[in-house]
Scaffold this motif. Structure first.
Motif, PDB file in Angstrom:
ATOM      1  N   GLU A   5       0.813  -1.210   0.000  1.00  0.00           N
ATOM      2  CA  GLU A   5       0.000   0.000   0.000  1.00  0.00           C
ATOM      3  C   GLU A   5       0.846   1.260   0.000  1.00  0.00           C
ATOM      4  OE1 GLU A   5      -3.697   1.946   2.556  1.00  0.00           O
ATOM      5  OE2 GLU A   5      -2.967  -0.087   2.993  1.00  0.00           O
ATOM      6  N   ASN A   6       2.004   1.207   0.663  1.00  0.00           N
ATOM      7  CA  ASN A   6       2.849   2.409   0.714  1.00  0.00           C
ATOM      8  C   ASN A   6       3.456   2.764  -0.638  1.00  0.00           C
ATOM      9  OD1 ASN A   6       4.565   0.205   0.600  1.00  0.00           O
ATOM     10  ND2 ASN A   6       6.007   1.012   2.117  1.00  0.00           N
ATOM     11  N   ARG A   7       3.333   1.884  -1.638  1.00  0.00           N
ATOM     12  CA  ARG A   7       3.878   2.185  -2.977  1.00  0.00           C
ATOM     13  C   ARG A   7       2.760   2.377  -4.008  1.00  0.00           C
ATOM     14  NH1 ARG A   7       8.841  -1.341  -4.850  1.00  0.00           N
ATOM     15  NH2 ARG A   7       9.002   0.533  -6.165  1.00  0.00           N
ATOM     16  N   HIS A   8       1.512   2.376  -3.556  1.00  0.00           N
ATOM     17  CA  HIS A   8       0.401   2.554  -4.498  1.00  0.00           C
ATOM     18  C   HIS A   8       0.519   3.869  -5.251  1.00  0.00           C
ATOM     19  CE1 HIS A   8      -2.613  -0.475  -2.532  1.00  0.00           C
ATOM     20  NE2 HIS A   8      -1.489  -1.037  -2.969  1.00  0.00           N
ATOM     21  N   ARG A   9       0.846   4.949  -4.545  1.00  0.00           N
ATOM     22  CA  ARG A   9       0.919   6.263  -5.191  1.00  0.00           C
ATOM     23  C   ARG A   9       1.968   6.276  -6.296  1.00  0.00           C
ATOM     24  NH1 ARG A   9      -1.115  11.054  -3.869  1.00  0.00           N
ATOM     25  NH2 ARG A   9      -0.079  12.956  -4.675  1.00  0.00           N
TER      26      ARG A   9
END
Length: 469
Positions: free
Chosen positions: A277-281
């Motif tokens: 999730e921390n790399r979704h952006r």
């Protein structure tokens, strides 16, 4: 049943040859018959001239003279070869050159004799039934002692019929020989003319099926040769179009597949939790860039279609193209400074063109972007302008590796990328130069590329001249 063109040509040509021969033979036979009859008439006149004088002299002697003529005319006929008959005014025979008893039958009326006049009339008939067959005859009117007499002089028509028969036989023989000689030559000529046509028909059928491997070989420098060369040129054009079509489909598929694969992979990774999730952006930003790339591709393809279909309406005006070039170059200021590029030639006189400013700016933008992309580090990009007859020429040159010879003719093709550009152009779709060509063509201008390997690449385009304010 469909009749072949060779059979039609052969039948028509044979009919024309036969008709020509018959017409010529008719003229020759008619002329020969006329000449023959004229000669025979002259001969009969010569033979009869003295006979008429003698007959007139005997007729002045009355009945005794007529009796003497009955004895004399047979010998005269034997010496001249002509037959003579003397009639009275009622058409009765008074004397005949034929040995007694005379075989002539019937009565030649005075009225029919007078129809044969004027003096020396010439005809071929049976003398009103006096001869069993037609003869060549002349009729003379004699007036002796107040009495009217008629002297008929005749030559046998046998010589004429023999002559006419010989002429007809000669013509038929000549006709047969000529036709036997002409038919093979005619067939050879027609086959020689139509063989290339048959080859071109088969070639056109192959071309229609998409096989452009074999071209038509016609060495004749005539209409057939010109048609064959035109057909070969058409085949080459179709082959190039087919190759472009295949390349276009392949390139479009590639250009669409790559970003769609990237988008699909990243979205699936986000959905199934493979991507944390921390790399979704970060990955969504990549997805956004690929979507923008797809949008540019579709937009560029639609614009090219509009340009080539003539659906784009030009909003032409007079403007300073040097000023527009400066404004466009400023859009690349950051990239120019990043590669330490030397910009040359923008401090020049003003040149005005009459064109669509927005479209021309896209041309300058695409060419400048191409130059910035491939100029060498610390190299230069130069701009030059010149007036031509009714036009302004703009040249944009960049230093660098340049183009190979086999690449120069392809740089304007859709989706074409040089081997070097595939490593340097990560975001382009290979349509920039194709758009340039379409826009310049829409303005009835020209665009070309020059390059020297290892030194430079330059693009030159022309636009209609405009008026200065």
């Amino acid at each position: 049943m469909r009749k072949s063109i060779a059979a039609e040509y052969f039948s028509l040509s044979a009919a024309l040859v036969a008709a020509s021969l018959i017409f010529m033979a008719t003229l020759i036979i008619s002329f020969s018959v006329s000449t023959y009859k004229s000669d025979r008439k002259n001969l009969l006149e010569q033979l009869t001239e003295e006979v008429r004088v003698s007959v007139s002299a005997y007729l002045t002697g009355g009945p005794d003279g007529v009796s003497a003529l009955r004895e004399i005319l047979p010998s005269v006929s034997a010496s001249t070869g002509a037959d003579y008959i003397l009639f009275d005014s009622e058409g009765d025979v008074l004397a005949c050159s034929e040995a007694s008893p005379c075989s002539h039958t019937g009565t030649l009326s005075a009225q029919s004799m007078k129809k044969a006049l004027p003096q020396g009339a010439f005809a071929m008939d049976s003398m009103g039934g006096f001869y069993p067959v037609s003869c060549l005859n002349m009729l003379y009117s004699l007036n002796c002692g107040g009495e009217e007499y008629y002297l008929a002089a005749s030559l046998s028509a046998k010589g004429f019929t023999d002559y006419l028969r010989a002429m007809v036989v000669l013509f038929l023989a000549a006709f047969a020989v000529i036709m036997l000689a002409v038919f093979p030559l005619l067939k050879y000529t027609i086959d020689r003319i139509l063989t290339p046509l048959k080859e071109m028909t088969l070639a056109a059928k192959r071309f229609g099926e998409g096989d452009f491997s074999e071209k038509v070989c016609v060495s004749d420098q005539n209409e057939m040769g010109f048609l064959a060369n035109t057909l070969n040129d058409m085949a080459s054009s179709l082959e190039a179009i087919e190759e472009n079509r295949k390349s276009f489909i392949s390139n479009v598929s590639h250009e669409l597949r790559t970003p769609m694969t990237t988008i699909g992979g990243f979205v699936d990774g986000i959905l199934d939790g493979t991507i944390p999730e921390n790399r979704h952006r970060e990955y969504l930003r990549t997805v956004s860039e690929e979507i923008n790339r797809l949008a540019r591709l579709v937009r560029s393809m639609l614009n090219i279609s509009k340009y080539e279909a003539g659906e784009m309406q030009l909003q032409t005006e007079d403007f300073d193209i040097t000023e527009l070039t400066v404004k466009t170059v400023l859009l690349f200021e950051k990239r120019i400074e990043g590669k330490n590029i030397d910009i040359r030639g923008l401090d020049t006189d003003r040149f005005f063109v009459n064109a669509d400013m927005d479209l021309v700016q896209q041309v300058i933008y695409n060419l400048t972007e191409n130059a910035v992309k491939f100029v060498n580090e610390g190299g230069y990009i130069s701009y030059s302008f010149r007036e031509e007859e009714g036009a302004v020429a703009v040249v944009i040159r960049n230093s660098g590796e340049g183009l190979k010879k086999n690449e120069i003719n392809k740089v304007f093709d859709r989706f074409y990328k040089t081997d070097e550009s595939r490593g340097k152009d990560k975001t382009g779709v290979g349509l920039g130069l194709s758009i340039v060509r379409s826009i310049i063509k829409l303005h009835n201008g020209s665009v070309l590329v020059r390059s020297k390997t290892g030194e430079y690449t330059e693009f030159e385009f022309t636009l209609p001249s405009g008026s200065r304010p």
